[in-house]
Design a protein around this motif. Structure first.
Motif, PDB file in Angstrom:
ATOM      1  N   PRO A 179       0.821  -1.204   0.000  1.00  0.00           N
ATOM      2  CA  PRO A 179       0.000   0.000   0.000  1.00  0.00           C
ATOM      3  C   PRO A 179       0.862   1.264   0.000  1.00  0.00           C
ATOM      4  N   TYR A 180       0.286   2.347  -0.450  1.00  0.00           N
ATOM      5  CA  TYR A 180       0.845   3.702  -0.351  1.00  0.00           C
ATOM      6  C   TYR A 180       1.989   4.023  -1.315  1.00  0.00           C
ATOM      7  N   THR A 181       3.039   3.188  -1.397  1.00  0.00           N
ATOM      8  CA  THR A 181       4.140   3.520  -2.306  1.00  0.00           C
ATOM      9  C   THR A 181       3.666   3.497  -3.753  1.00  0.00           C
ATOM     10  N   HIS A 182       2.906   2.484  -4.101  1.00  0.00           N
ATOM     11  CA  HIS A 182       2.373   2.361  -5.461  1.00  0.00           C
ATOM     12  C   HIS A 182       0.857   2.502  -5.451  1.00  0.00           C
ATOM     13  N   GLN A 183       0.300   2.857  -6.590  1.00  0.00           N
ATOM     14  CA  GLN A 183      -1.153   3.017  -6.695  1.00  0.00           C
ATOM     15  C   GLN A 183      -1.848   1.666  -6.883  1.00  0.00           C
ATOM     16  N   ALA A 184      -1.070   0.626  -7.092  1.00  0.00           N
ATOM     17  CA  ALA A 184      -1.631  -0.681  -7.480  1.00  0.00           C
ATOM     18  C   ALA A 184      -2.780  -1.151  -6.582  1.00  0.00           C
ATOM     19  N   SER A 185      -2.595  -1.045  -5.263  1.00  0.00           N
ATOM     20  CA  SER A 185      -3.615  -1.542  -4.351  1.00  0.00           C
ATOM     21  C   SER A 185      -4.879  -0.686  -4.429  1.00  0.00           C
ATOM     22  N   ASP A 186      -4.716   0.629  -4.624  1.00  0.00           N
ATOM     23  CA  ASP A 186      -5.873   1.519  -4.773  1.00  0.00           C
ATOM     24  C   ASP A 186      -6.658   1.170  -6.042  1.00  0.00           C
ATOM     25  N   THR A 187      -5.919   1.003  -7.137  1.00  0.00           N
ATOM     26  CA  THR A 187      -6.587   0.678  -8.405  1.00  0.00           C
ATOM     27  C   THR A 187      -7.292  -0.665  -8.293  1.00  0.00           C
ATOM     28  N   ALA A 188      -6.617  -1.626  -7.665  1.00  0.00           N
ATOM     29  CA  ALA A 188      -7.214  -2.960  -7.513  1.00  0.00           C
ATOM     30  C   ALA A 188      -8.493  -2.876  -6.679  1.00  0.00           C
ATOM     31  N   TYR A 189      -8.457  -2.056  -5.632  1.00  0.00           N
ATOM     32  CA  TYR A 189      -9.633  -1.888  -4.771  1.00  0.00           C
ATOM     33  C   TYR A 189     -10.793  -1.259  -5.549  1.00  0.00           C
ATOM     34  N   ASN A 190     -10.495  -0.172  -6.251  1.00  0.00           N
ATOM     35  CA  ASN A 190     -11.554   0.497  -7.023  1.00  0.00           C
ATOM     36  C   ASN A 190     -12.108  -0.414  -8.113  1.00  0.00           C
ATOM     37  N   PHE A 191     -11.222  -1.197  -8.728  1.00  0.00           N
ATOM     38  CA  PHE A 191     -11.653  -2.141  -9.762  1.00  0.00           C
ATOM     39  C   PHE A 191     -12.556  -3.220  -9.159  1.00  0.00           C
ATOM     40  N   THR A 192     -12.098  -3.799  -8.048  1.00  0.00           N
ATOM     41  CA  THR A 192     -12.854  -4.895  -7.424  1.00  0.00           C
ATOM     42  C   THR A 192     -14.228  -4.417  -6.956  1.00  0.00           C
ATOM     43  N   LYS A 193     -14.248  -3.212  -6.343  1.00  0.00           N
ATOM     44  CA  LYS A 193     -15.503  -2.642  -5.858  1.00  0.00           C
ATOM     45  C   LYS A 193     -16.477  -2.446  -7.030  1.00  0.00           C
ATOM     46  N   ALA A 194     -15.967  -1.907  -8.120  1.00  0.00           N
ATOM     47  CA  ALA A 194     -16.824  -1.681  -9.296  1.00  0.00           C
ATOM     48  C   ALA A 194     -17.323  -3.008  -9.867  1.00  0.00           C
ATOM     49  N   ALA A 195     -16.447  -4.000  -9.899  1.00  0.00           N
ATOM     50  CA  ALA A 195     -16.833  -5.312 -10.445  1.00  0.00           C
ATOM     51  C   ALA A 195     -17.955  -5.924  -9.610  1.00  0.00           C
ATOM     52  N   LEU A 196     -17.841  -5.815  -8.294  1.00  0.00           N
ATOM     53  CA  LEU A 196     -18.866  -6.376  -7.410  1.00  0.00           C
ATOM     54  C   LEU A 196     -20.182  -5.602  -7.546  1.00  0.00           C
ATOM     55  N   GLU A 197     -20.070  -4.271  -7.634  1.00  0.00           N
ATOM     56  CA  GLU A 197     -21.273  -3.443  -7.806  1.00  0.00           C
ATOM     57  C   GLU A 197     -21.967  -3.747  -9.126  1.00  0.00           C
ATOM     58  N   ASP A 198     -21.192  -4.127 -10.141  1.00  0.00           N
ATOM     59  CA  ASP A 198     -21.770  -4.437 -11.446  1.00  0.00           C
ATOM     60  C   ASP A 198     -22.264  -5.882 -11.535  1.00  0.00           C
ATOM     61  N   GLY A 199     -22.252  -6.582 -10.395  1.00  0.00           N
ATOM     62  CA  GLY A 199     -22.840  -7.925 -10.360  1.00  0.00           C
ATOM     63  C   GLY A 199     -21.895  -9.058 -10.700  1.00  0.00           C
ATOM     64  N   HIS A 200     -20.594  -8.762 -10.809  1.00  0.00           N
ATOM     65  CA  HIS A 200     -19.627  -9.829 -11.066  1.00  0.00           C
ATOM     66  C   HIS A 200     -19.246 -10.515  -9.758  1.00  0.00           C
ATOM     67  N   GLU A 201     -18.642 -11.686  -9.927  1.00  0.00           N
ATOM     68  CA  GLU A 201     -18.214 -12.456  -8.763  1.00  0.00           C
ATOM     69  C   GLU A 201     -16.697 -12.321  -8.641  1.00  0.00           C
ATOM     70  N   CYS A 202     -16.211 -12.261  -7.409  1.00  0.00           N
ATOM     71  CA  CYS A 202     -14.763 -12.212  -7.211  1.00  0.00           C
ATOM     72  C   CYS A 202     -14.314 -13.518  -6.552  1.00  0.00           C
ATOM     73  N   PHE A 203     -13.604 -14.337  -7.284  1.00  0.00           N
ATOM     74  CA  PHE A 203     -13.187 -15.646  -6.781  1.00  0.00           C
ATOM     75  C   PHE A 203     -12.094 -15.510  -5.724  1.00  0.00           C
ATOM     76  N   ARG A 204     -11.120 -14.666  -5.989  1.00  0.00           N
ATOM     77  CA  ARG A 204     -10.007 -14.532  -5.036  1.00  0.00           C
ATOM     78  C   ARG A 204      -9.212 -13.252  -5.313  1.00  0.00           C
ATOM     79  N   ILE A 205      -8.699 -12.653  -4.245  1.00  0.00           N
ATOM     80  CA  ILE A 205      -7.717 -11.574  -4.380  1.00  0.00           C
ATOM     81  C   ILE A 205      -6.426 -12.143  -3.813  1.00  0.00           C
ATOM     82  N   PHE A 206      -5.405 -12.233  -4.629  1.00  0.00           N
ATOM     83  CA  PHE A 206      -4.144 -12.837  -4.205  1.00  0.00           C
ATOM     84  C   PHE A 206      -3.074 -11.756  -4.104  1.00  0.00           C
ATOM     85  N   PHE A 207      -2.448 -11.674  -2.944  1.00  0.00           N
ATOM     86  CA  PHE A 207      -1.424 -10.662  -2.694  1.00  0.00           C
ATOM     87  C   PHE A 207      -0.049 -11.315  -2.773  1.00  0.00           C
TER      88      PHE A 207
END
Lengths: 130, 135, 102
Positions: free
Chosen positions: A11-39
């Motif tokens: 977190p914080y040094t790179h935007q990657a986690s923020d983008t991933a969060y915003n992407f995942t949130k949008a995907a769930l709101e749009d009715g998609h399923e999230c199988f796994r988030i792997f760090f």
């Protein structure tokens, strides 16, 4: 559609986690399923409950924990990457002779096979990193 | 797992300066147990990962380049290296580790795992993949 | 398989955009995210590379990342479509495979 996400930066040094969060949130709101988030790589640093960002900044770790709770997400920290970087749950801490654990709520520690399985089981795998 | 997917591991970063190359290799080794159709791509600075003569003693870091030679034993034998990336770095196939595998269908003949291909061919390999892991 | 390529680096710092364009085939899409959105601007030394690739590749750019960086939409290369996170999700769903050029 069934998505999985790989996050390769902390977190914080790179935007990657923020983008991933915003992407995942949008995907769930749009009715998609999230199988796994792997760090993976420094991405495992998203899973420490000891992070204490300033009040006026977003709390990236808590945000993931809350999203996981709301949508029953499977947040997986790679065990090998987590061991290197000092992220541990109670079992891992005990196994490695450490006197404390620091994993945040909603996260679990498991092997790289979980990433491969996500690739096999999901319709889409998307990576956020540097 | 009933279905077999075409997995492509894309390596575009040099070793040692960052950990991506080493941890990518760890994924490939674990992934080999899942019996998917695995290919590795080395392009851009990723070609530096498999050059000969790496010696990390003075860094106090682990030299993981010998591990690439074990990939053949894990049935990971489709290793694509991009010609344009070699050219841009003044490298040829001779500068790369000799990566081989033994073909059990051909009396265990030792065969080269590395195929040097053009960027156009690399684009096709990418397009034919079902899952792309980027490091 | 149709592919969506994502690029998150400024093309003036790294070669991710150039490499993605080189390896994208006709009918693919490319989405610029994070610092990758600088690649969508007109008048940079890399703008022509993007314009030239437009006949084969559909280009998209993340609106929230443009806004965060103070990039006015008027300065975006003609033909690049601006999407939000929901649009990003739709692109990932539309194309069979997503490849991140990290």
């Amino acid at each position: 559609m069934k998505f999985s996400v790989m996050i390769s930066e902390g977190p914080y040094t790179h935007q990657a986690s923020d983008t991933a969060y915003n992407f995942t949130k949008a995907a769930l709101e749009d009715g998609h399923e999230c199988f796994r988030i792997f760090f993976y790589h420094d991405g495992v640093n998203n899973g420490t409950r000891l992070a204490s960002p300033p009040q006026d900044d977003r709390n990236i770790v808590n945000r993931w924990s809350a999203l996981a709770k709301e949508h029953k997400l499977d947040l997986v920290l790679c065990v090998a990457a987590a061991q290197r970087r000092g992220i541990a749950d109670a079992d891992e801490a005990k196994r490695n002779g450490k006197n404390a654990d620091n994993i945040a709520p909603g996260f679990r520690i498991s092997g790289l096979g979980q990433l491969i399985e996500a690739g096999i089981q999901s319709d889409r795998l998307i990576t956020f990193g540097d | 797992m009933s279905e077999t997917k075409k997995f492509l591991y894309v390596n575009r970063k040099a070793p040692y300066g960052t950990i991506y190359a080493l941890e990518a290799l760890e994924v490939v080794l674990i992934g080999a147990a899942f019996e998917q159709d695995v290919s590795l791509a080395f392009l851009d600075d990723g070609v530096y990962q498999i050059t000969k003569g790496q010696d990390t003693k003075d860094l106090g870091m682990k030299n993981f380049s010998p591990t690439y030679k074990a990939l053949g034993d894990y049935d990971v034998n489709k290793i694509y290296v991009e010609q344009e990336s070699l050219d841009a770095r003044g490298l040829t196939l001779d500068d790369l580790l000799p990566l081989t595998w033994e073909d059990e269908d051909d009396d265990w003949a030792e065969k080269d795992s590395i195929k040097v291909i053009s960027a156009t061919e690399m684009a096709k390999i990418m397009e034919q993949s079902d899952v792309v892991f980027s490091f | 398989m149709s592919q969506l390529h994502t690029v998150n680096k400024s093309p003036l710092e790294r070669n991710a955009l150039e490499s993605a364009i080189t390896h994208a085939v006709k009918g693919n899409a490319l989405l610029m995210i994070e610092d990758g959105v600088y690649g969508a601007m007109q008048g940079t030394h890399k703008s022509a590379m993007v314009s030239d690739a437009m006949s084969d590749i559909a280009f998209y750019v993340m609106g929230p990342d443009l806004k965060a960086r103070g990039i006015d939409e008027a300065r975006i290369i003609d033909g690049i479509k601006i999407v939000d996170y929901s649009g990003f999700v739709a692109l990932v769903a539309e194309y069979d495979v997503t490849q991140s050029w990290l």
